[in-house]
Design a protein around this motif. Structure first.
Motif, mmCIF file in Angstrom:
data_model
loop_
_atom_site.group_PDB
_atom_site.id
_atom_site.type_symbol
_atom_site.label_atom_id
_atom_site.label_comp_id
_atom_site.label_asym_id
_atom_site.label_seq_id
_atom_site.Cartn_x
_atom_site.Cartn_y
_atom_site.Cartn_z
ATOM 1 N N LEU A 254 -5.410 -10.952 -1.542
ATOM 2 C CA LEU A 254 -4.548 -10.373 -2.573
ATOM 3 C C LEU A 254 -5.072 -9.012 -3.014
ATOM 4 O O LEU A 254 -4.306 -8.050 -3.155
ATOM 5 C CB LEU A 254 -4.451 -11.305 -3.781
ATOM 6 C CG LEU A 254 -3.688 -10.752 -4.990
ATOM 7 C CD1 LEU A 254 -2.241 -10.440 -4.616
ATOM 8 C CD2 LEU A 254 -3.746 -11.731 -6.165
ATOM 9 N N THR A 255 -6.374 -8.916 -3.235
ATOM 10 C CA THR A 255 -6.972 -7.651 -3.668
ATOM 11 C C THR A 255 -6.767 -6.559 -2.635
ATOM 12 O O THR A 255 -6.426 -5.414 -2.976
ATOM 13 C CB THR A 255 -8.478 -7.840 -3.941
ATOM 14 O OG1 THR A 255 -8.654 -8.839 -4.941
ATOM 15 C CG2 THR A 255 -9.108 -6.536 -4.414
ATOM 16 N N GLN A 256 -6.959 -6.898 -1.367
ATOM 17 C CA GLN A 256 -6.790 -5.901 -0.308
ATOM 18 C C GLN A 256 -5.324 -5.489 -0.162
ATOM 19 O O GLN A 256 -5.026 -4.329 0.146
ATOM 20 C CB GLN A 256 -7.332 -6.436 1.025
ATOM 21 C CG GLN A 256 -8.837 -6.641 1.057
ATOM 22 C CD GLN A 256 -9.618 -5.340 0.986
ATOM 23 O OE1 GLN A 256 -9.057 -4.259 0.799
ATOM 24 N NE2 GLN A 256 -10.930 -5.420 1.135
ATOM 25 N N ILE A 257 -4.412 -6.405 -0.399
ATOM 26 C CA ILE A 257 -2.983 -6.084 -0.369
ATOM 27 C C ILE A 257 -2.648 -5.104 -1.496
ATOM 28 O O ILE A 257 -1.938 -4.113 -1.286
ATOM 29 C CB ILE A 257 -2.136 -7.364 -0.495
ATOM 30 C CG1 ILE A 257 -2.198 -8.166 0.821
ATOM 31 C CG2 ILE A 257 -0.686 -7.035 -0.855
ATOM 32 C CD1 ILE A 257 -1.550 -9.529 0.729
ATOM 33 N N VAL A 258 -3.176 -5.385 -2.689
ATOM 34 C CA VAL A 258 -2.921 -4.518 -3.839
ATOM 35 C C VAL A 258 -3.500 -3.126 -3.608
ATOM 36 O O VAL A 258 -2.830 -2.102 -3.841
ATOM 37 C CB VAL A 258 -3.507 -5.136 -5.125
ATOM 38 C CG1 VAL A 258 -3.423 -4.147 -6.280
ATOM 39 C CG2 VAL A 258 -2.773 -6.417 -5.480
ATOM 40 N N LEU A 259 -4.730 -3.062 -3.129
ATOM 41 C CA LEU A 259 -5.359 -1.768 -2.859
ATOM 42 C C LEU A 259 -4.597 -1.010 -1.786
ATOM 43 O O LEU A 259 -4.308 0.187 -1.935
ATOM 44 C CB LEU A 259 -6.812 -1.969 -2.423
ATOM 45 C CG LEU A 259 -7.565 -0.707 -1.992
ATOM 46 C CD1 LEU A 259 -7.627 0.315 -3.121
ATOM 47 C CD2 LEU A 259 -8.976 -1.064 -1.511
ATOM 48 N N GLY A 260 -4.231 -1.692 -0.697
ATOM 49 C CA GLY A 260 -3.497 -1.042 0.384
ATOM 50 C C GLY A 260 -2.148 -0.513 -0.083
ATOM 51 O O GLY A 260 -1.748 0.600 0.276
ATOM 52 N N ALA A 261 -1.466 -1.314 -0.888
ATOM 53 C CA ALA A 261 -0.161 -0.892 -1.401
ATOM 54 C C ALA A 261 -0.291 0.336 -2.296
ATOM 55 O O ALA A 261 0.516 1.277 -2.207
ATOM 56 C CB ALA A 261 0.480 -2.044 -2.174
ATOM 57 N N ALA A 262 -1.309 0.354 -3.154
ATOM 58 C CA ALA A 262 -1.517 1.496 -4.052
ATOM 59 C C ALA A 262 -1.851 2.759 -3.266
ATOM 60 O O ALA A 262 -1.383 3.860 -3.595
ATOM 61 C CB ALA A 262 -2.637 1.179 -5.038
ATOM 62 N N VAL A 263 -2.656 2.605 -2.229
ATOM 63 C CA VAL A 263 -2.999 3.753 -1.369
ATOM 64 C C VAL A 263 -1.760 4.252 -0.638
ATOM 65 O O VAL A 263 -1.527 5.456 -0.517
ATOM 66 C CB VAL A 263 -4.108 3.358 -0.374
ATOM 67 C CG1 VAL A 263 -4.278 4.436 0.687
ATOM 68 C CG2 VAL A 263 -5.421 3.129 -1.106
ATOM 69 N N GLY A 264 -0.943 3.306 -0.137
ATOM 70 C CA GLY A 264 0.297 3.682 0.537
ATOM 71 C C GLY A 264 1.221 4.448 -0.383
ATOM 72 O O GLY A 264 1.832 5.451 0.016
ATOM 73 N N GLU A 265 1.313 4.000 -1.626
ATOM 74 C CA GLU A 265 2.136 4.692 -2.624
ATOM 75 C C GLU A 265 1.609 6.101 -2.871
ATOM 76 O O GLU A 265 2.389 7.058 -2.992
ATOM 77 C CB GLU A 265 2.127 3.892 -3.927
ATOM 78 C CG GLU A 265 2.752 4.591 -5.119
ATOM 79 C CD GLU A 265 4.236 4.848 -4.986
ATOM 80 O OE1 GLU A 265 4.745 5.765 -5.672
ATOM 81 O OE2 GLU A 265 4.906 4.134 -4.199
ATOM 82 N N ALA A 266 0.290 6.247 -2.950
ATOM 83 C CA ALA A 266 -0.304 7.558 -3.199
ATOM 84 C C ALA A 266 -0.013 8.540 -2.066
ATOM 85 O O ALA A 266 0.166 9.735 -2.291
ATOM 86 C CB ALA A 266 -1.815 7.415 -3.395
ATOM 87 N N VAL A 267 0.079 8.021 -0.837
ATOM 88 C CA VAL A 267 0.290 8.887 0.324
ATOM 89 C C VAL A 267 1.764 9.224 0.531
ATOM 90 O O VAL A 267 2.128 10.383 0.712
ATOM 91 C CB VAL A 267 -0.279 8.223 1.604
ATOM 92 C CG1 VAL A 267 0.036 9.084 2.831
ATOM 93 C CG2 VAL A 267 -1.789 8.031 1.475
ATOM 94 N N LEU A 268 2.640 8.211 0.495
ATOM 95 C CA LEU A 268 4.053 8.441 0.854
ATOM 96 C C LEU A 268 5.059 7.921 -0.167
ATOM 97 O O LEU A 268 6.256 7.894 0.115
ATOM 98 C CB LEU A 268 4.356 7.798 2.213
ATOM 99 C CG LEU A 268 3.862 8.527 3.467
ATOM 100 C CD1 LEU A 268 4.320 7.772 4.721
ATOM 101 C CD2 LEU A 268 4.374 9.950 3.515
ATOM 102 N N GLY A 269 4.584 7.499 -1.333
ATOM 103 C CA GLY A 269 5.495 6.908 -2.315
ATOM 104 C C GLY A 269 6.654 7.804 -2.710
ATOM 105 O O GLY A 269 7.791 7.346 -2.845
ATOM 106 N N LYS A 270 6.400 9.092 -2.887
ATOM 107 C CA LYS A 270 7.456 10.022 -3.288
ATOM 108 C C LYS A 270 8.543 10.146 -2.230
ATOM 109 O O LYS A 270 9.696 10.446 -2.545
ATOM 110 C CB LYS A 270 6.861 11.404 -3.552
ATOM 111 C CG LYS A 270 6.117 11.550 -4.865
ATOM 112 C CD LYS A 270 5.674 12.995 -5.045
ATOM 113 C CE LYS A 270 4.927 13.196 -6.349
ATOM 114 N NZ LYS A 270 4.513 14.617 -6.525
ATOM 115 N N LYS A 271 8.200 9.920 -0.981
ATOM 116 C CA LYS A 271 9.135 10.155 0.122
ATOM 117 C C LYS A 271 9.849 8.898 0.599
ATOM 118 O O LYS A 271 11.006 8.963 1.014
ATOM 119 C CB LYS A 271 8.395 10.810 1.284
ATOM 120 C CG LYS A 271 7.824 12.186 0.927
ATOM 121 C CD LYS A 271 7.066 12.797 2.089
ATOM 122 C CE LYS A 271 6.534 14.181 1.700
ATOM 123 N NZ LYS A 271 5.737 14.807 2.797
ATOM 124 N N VAL A 272 9.176 7.759 0.572
ATOM 125 C CA VAL A 272 9.806 6.547 1.115
ATOM 126 C C VAL A 272 9.881 5.406 0.106
ATOM 127 O O VAL A 272 10.358 4.313 0.443
ATOM 128 C CB VAL A 272 9.075 6.067 2.390
ATOM 129 C CG1 VAL A 272 9.138 7.124 3.475
ATOM 130 C CG2 VAL A 272 7.630 5.684 2.086
#
Length: 332
Positions: A4-22
């Motif tokens: 769960l922790t790794q999913i949350v961290l990965g999701a937050a990192v993904g948002e930081a990289v491409l959240g504005k676009k996708v």
């Protein structure tokens, strides 16, 4: 850390990289990227116990893996998603992959971040499951999903989650230093001669810490809570490395010793030999040489072939451990 922790961290990192676009797809693919390194656990279904332990948090938790596989996954996703930016997807997977082992490096097991070099990075500042790290981070991530991808509040909550979790990690480093100094002072005041001290937090918290102390013939294990008012008490566990006798030169035995970083005891019960990994302690606070968290029977067949068989854990022992931890956490 736990899935769960790794999913949350990965999701937050993904948002930081491409959240504005996708938008939320960045959360989804970030979560996937944060999970992929742990697929190495599947090795336990295809190989022996010793090899599976060596593989765990090995190649898939390395810088090499992140660099090599991020563009592969980035290319695959860019082929069928409407957003075709290969570079953007590659960066998302790279950060999803690399932050996973960077976080795992703070746990007791550590990671082979610099694979293929045989060096396991383990700071031992946080337990593999820690609600104080995960829950605030998860709340922030849920709030992120409530806003549109261009919303400033969405960006704010994502940054807040990353800042809170990262700050907590830094705090655990400080707590480890403070706990380590307490153990050193206790050993000095009790006139105990030792070779090495290995400290780590107990399950689910960073208030109660434990230390393994290497002495000539025994390992000492002690606990310290930041709420303690009495001196630290150490429990003694005989090494009994002599029980291995001729088996000590066996390849698998040597590999298990390397996996445990030399922190192990050997015990005998009803003509059976057991390898106990001391790094993860016992299923309780009180001294119990028969209830190590990671205990392996050393089995030798008629052909002299050695295998390691992990002994099952009793759920009642696990419940007792949590009760003991909570009681001890509040101070001695």
């Amino acid at each position: 850390m736990d899935s769960l922790t790794q999913i949350v961290l990965g999701a937050a990192v993904g948002e930081a990289v491409l959240g504005k676009k996708v938008g939320n797809k960045a959360l989804l693919y970030g979560a996937i990227g944060g999970t992929i390194p742990d697929l190495d656990v599947l090795a336990s279904h295809f190989t022996d116990t010793v090899s599976a332990l060596e593989i765990h948090r090995g190649f898939t938790h390395s810088i090499v893996f992140s660099i090599v596989f991020a563009p592969i996954f980035g290319w695959l996703v860019s082929r069928y998603e409407r957003y075709k930016d290969f570079k953007g997807w590659s960066w998302l997977f790279f950060w999803g992959f690399i932050t996973h082992p960077l976080l795992d490096a703070h746990t007791t097991w550590g990671t082979q971040l610099f694979w293929p070099f045989d060096l396991r990075v383990a700071y031992k500042t946080i337990f593999v499951v820690d609600p104080l790290y995960t829950l605030p981070f998860l709340v922030c991530l849920i709030l992120v999903m409530c806003y549109k991808r261009t919303s400033k509040k969405r960006q704010f909550y994502n940054r807040l989650g990353l800042i809170i979790s990262s700050s907590y990690l830094l705090i655990t480093v400080v707590l480890k230093v403070l706990a380590y100094s307490k153990f050193e002072d206790a050993l000095k005041s009790q006139n105990i001669d030792y070779f090495d001290v290995d400290t780590r937090p107990t399950p689910l918290n960073t208030i109660l810490w434990t230390a393994n102390v290497d002495t000539k013939d025994t390992y000492l294990v002690g606990y310290y809570s930041f709420f303690d008012s009495k001196p630290i008490k150490f429990y003694s566990y005989p090494k009994h490395h002599e029980y291995l006798e001729d088996l000590k030169e066996n390849d698998k035995v040597q590999r298990m010793i390397a996996i445990s970083n030399g922190w192990y005891t050997i015990s005998k019960h009803t003509n059976k030999l057991y390898f106990n990994d001391l790094r993860f302690g016992t299923m309780g606070i009180k001294q119990d040489p028969d209830q190590f968290v990671f205990k392996y029977e050393i089995h030798q067949n008629s052909d002299g072939i050695i295998t390691f068989i992990e002994t099952p854990k009793d759920r009642e022992d696990a419940k007792g451990l949590l009760a003991d931890l909570w009681k001890r956490l509040k101070g001695n």
